[in-house]
Design an enzyme around this catalytic site. Structure first.
Site, PDB file in Angstrom:
ATOM      1  N   SER A 210       0.578  -1.128  -0.094  1.00  0.00           N
ATOM      2  CA  SER A 210      -0.097  -0.067  -0.003  1.00  0.00           C
ATOM      3  C   SER A 210       0.555   1.266  -0.225  1.00  0.00           C
ATOM      4  O   SER A 210       0.362   2.436  -0.041  1.00  0.00           O
ATOM      5  CB  SER A 210      -0.945  -0.034   1.217  1.00  0.00           C
ATOM      6  OG  SER A 210       0.111   0.075   2.423  1.00  0.00           O
ATOM      7  N   LYS A 211       2.205   1.120  -0.031  1.00  0.00           N
ATOM      8  CA  LYS A 211       2.901   2.303   0.370  1.00  0.00           C
ATOM      9  C   LYS A 211       3.268   3.059  -0.943  1.00  0.00           C
ATOM     10  O   LYS A 211       3.086   2.558  -1.938  1.00  0.00           O
ATOM     11  CB  LYS A 211       4.404   2.014   0.914  1.00  0.00           C
ATOM     12  CG  LYS A 211       4.162   1.028   2.320  1.00  0.00           C
ATOM     13  CD  LYS A 211       3.207   2.324   3.421  1.00  0.00           C
ATOM     14  CE  LYS A 211       3.160   1.574   4.609  1.00  0.00           C
ATOM     15  NZ  LYS A 211       2.800   0.208   4.986  1.00  0.00           N
ATOM     16  N   HIS A 212       3.903   4.284  -0.836  1.00  0.00           N
ATOM     17  CA  HIS A 212       3.837   5.168  -1.833  1.00  0.00           C
ATOM     18  C   HIS A 212       4.703   4.456  -3.081  1.00  0.00           C
ATOM     19  O   HIS A 212       4.213   4.494  -4.425  1.00  0.00           O
ATOM     20  CB  HIS A 212       4.487   6.487  -1.698  1.00  0.00           C
ATOM     21  CG  HIS A 212       3.664   7.207  -0.728  1.00  0.00           C
ATOM     22  ND1 HIS A 212       3.578   6.918   0.466  1.00  0.00           N
ATOM     23  CD2 HIS A 212       2.781   8.188  -1.120  1.00  0.00           C
ATOM     24  CE1 HIS A 212       2.813   7.995   1.101  1.00  0.00           C
ATOM     25  NE2 HIS A 212       2.295   8.624   0.314  1.00  0.00           N
TER      26      HIS A 212
END
Ligand SMILES: Cc1ncc(COP(=O)(O)O)c(C=O)c1O
Length: 426
Positions: A210-212
């Site tokens: 889910s991270k950038h």
């Protein structure tokens, strides 16, 4: 698929009551390609690794290149890639080498991955309360909790929104404390123009799905200097093994948290996606800010003054007294309208209310480190430990966010929020 987005679905029954949902189709999601920027660049580099036959970082060059580019991006000398954000924070804790029972001040509004490393190092988390506007650590609460056993402050930049670093760093300087920045949700966010992760002694990142940017799972620790506490970062995630020396040696207790060459290949390609990721998330957030500006029931989480947020989530509070239903009902109704959301972060209660901490489920039946002889006291975290955080967990609505939300998606989200607020207005 662009969902239908009636600008004012007035008069329609709520979807939770059997009416038509505002968002008819699925919104882009971080769970798959619909909400992520993963493609040919990642594929080409992964193919290169497969063809080389070298999958392990100790023999390859992809992890080293990923580390070097991440360090360069942040203008720091040192970066080590690890297997998760939790592993990054654990590597940082191993580097600091606290004595058992030493204390680390941390926010109760963060992922459990922030606290697990403290516990594994036999140190004790001390939960400071948060600023009700930004939901990040309140420097006054932090200052009040410093004790002779405090070793570090762990500063999470929550939701992609930088914490107020100046007063937090002042507390750390005053008491000679280490600062670990938890940037898992705040890649390339800026505070007073400078990238987060470069203010503290150590900056930790996660590359979970889910991270950038993502490598599936993965993490990074950055630091301006290495070896400060008698340990080198690279040994702290590699069995305490100084691999730059001939032969085998194990200098201290440390796990194996290697990132693989396959993951680093994806990571290298992902670095090029940062600009589009950040601008996509920020544009969508600004649009939703505008669309909800005159909605009296909601109050978006404030961005810290002097900071640039990068929107891991988009979060707002439900104003007390504005609605005639409890926040859980609002969340259920908004979800039924086709907008996935959660009540509070890390959930409707802060971290210390989860069984691992509340019931001290750590090492056998010992209750260590909460009960360990070297600790300053027997540590419990009853309700009321951080009253502001407890209230925010109840009142906050957390919307998953991503870089592929188009204007029509954001308009649909806003329409759904307004529909639910209208239906439940006090
Ligand atoms: C603020 C924060 N810290 C730490 C972590 C742990 O990272 P990981 O899931 O990669 O172990 C996360 C992951 O969600 C996070 O959001």
């Amino acid at each position: 698929m662009i969902p239908s987005a009636p600008p004012t679905p007035i008069g329609q029954p709520l979807a939770i009551d059997g009416g038509p949902p505002v968002v008819a189709g699925p919104l882009p999601s971080i769970r798959d390609a619909s909400g992520r920027l993963i493609g040919a660049e990642e594929e080409a580099l992964v193919r290169e690794v497969i063809r080389s036959g070298t999958l392990a970082y100790i023999y390859g060059d992809k992890v080293r290149r990923f580390e070097a580019e991440f360090a360069r991006l942040h203008g720091v000398r040192h970066a080590v890639a690890v297997s998760s954000g939790t592993a990054a924070l654990h590597t940082a804790m191993i580097y600091l080498d606290p004595e058992p029972g030493d204390e680390v001040i941390v926010s109760p509004l963060t992922d459990m991955g922030s606290v697990i490393p403290i516990l594994y190092q036999q140190a004790v988390p001390v939960f400071a309360d948060v600023d009700p506007r930004t939901q990040n650590l309140d420097p006054r609460s932090v200052a009040a909790l410093v004790s002779p056993r405090t070793r570090a402050i762990m500063v999470t930049h929550l939701y992609g929104n930088p914490a107020d670093l100046d007063p937090l760093l002042a507390v750390a300087r005053r008491h000679d404390l280490a600062v670990i920045e938890d940037c898992a949700q705040a890649h390339l966010a800026r505070y007073r123009g400078r990238l987060v992760g470069t203010f503290g002694h150590l900056g930790c990142f996660s590359f979970q799905q889910s991270k950038h940017i993502t490598t599936g799972d993965g993490g990074m620790v950055i630091a301006a200097e290495d070896g400060r506490h008698g340990r080198r970062l690279r040994e702290c995630f590699d069995k305490g093994w100084p691999r730059d020396r001939p032969g085998r040696d194990h200098l201290f207790l440390a796990p194996n948290y290697h990132l693989t060459e396959l993951q680093a290949a994806v990571g290298l390609a992902q670095l090029g996606k940062y600009p589009a990721c950040l601008s996509g998330r920020q544009r969508a957030a600004r649009q939703l800010d505008g669309l909800l500006a005159d909605e009296p029931a909601v109050e978006p989480v404030a961005v810290q003054d002097g900071a640039e947020a990068v929107y891991f989530y988009y979060c707002f509070r439900l104003r007390a007294g504005a609605l005639r239903v409890a926040p859980a009902q609002f969340v259920a109704a908004l979800t039924a309208e086709g907008v996935r959301c959660e009540q509070g972060y890390p959930g409707p209660v802060p971290l210390y209310a989860y069984p691992v901490i509340r019931d001290r489920r750590t090492f056998g039946r010992s209750g260590w480190p909460f009960t360990s002889p070297p600790a300053r006291r027997d540590w419990t975290y009853p309700p009321g430990t951080c009253p502001v955080a407890e209230r925010l967990c109840q009142e906050t609505v957390v919307l998953p966010w991503n870089e592929r939300l188009e204007p029509a998606h954001v308009a649909a989200i806003a329409a759904a929020v307004r529909k639910v607020a209208d239906a439940y207005r006090a």
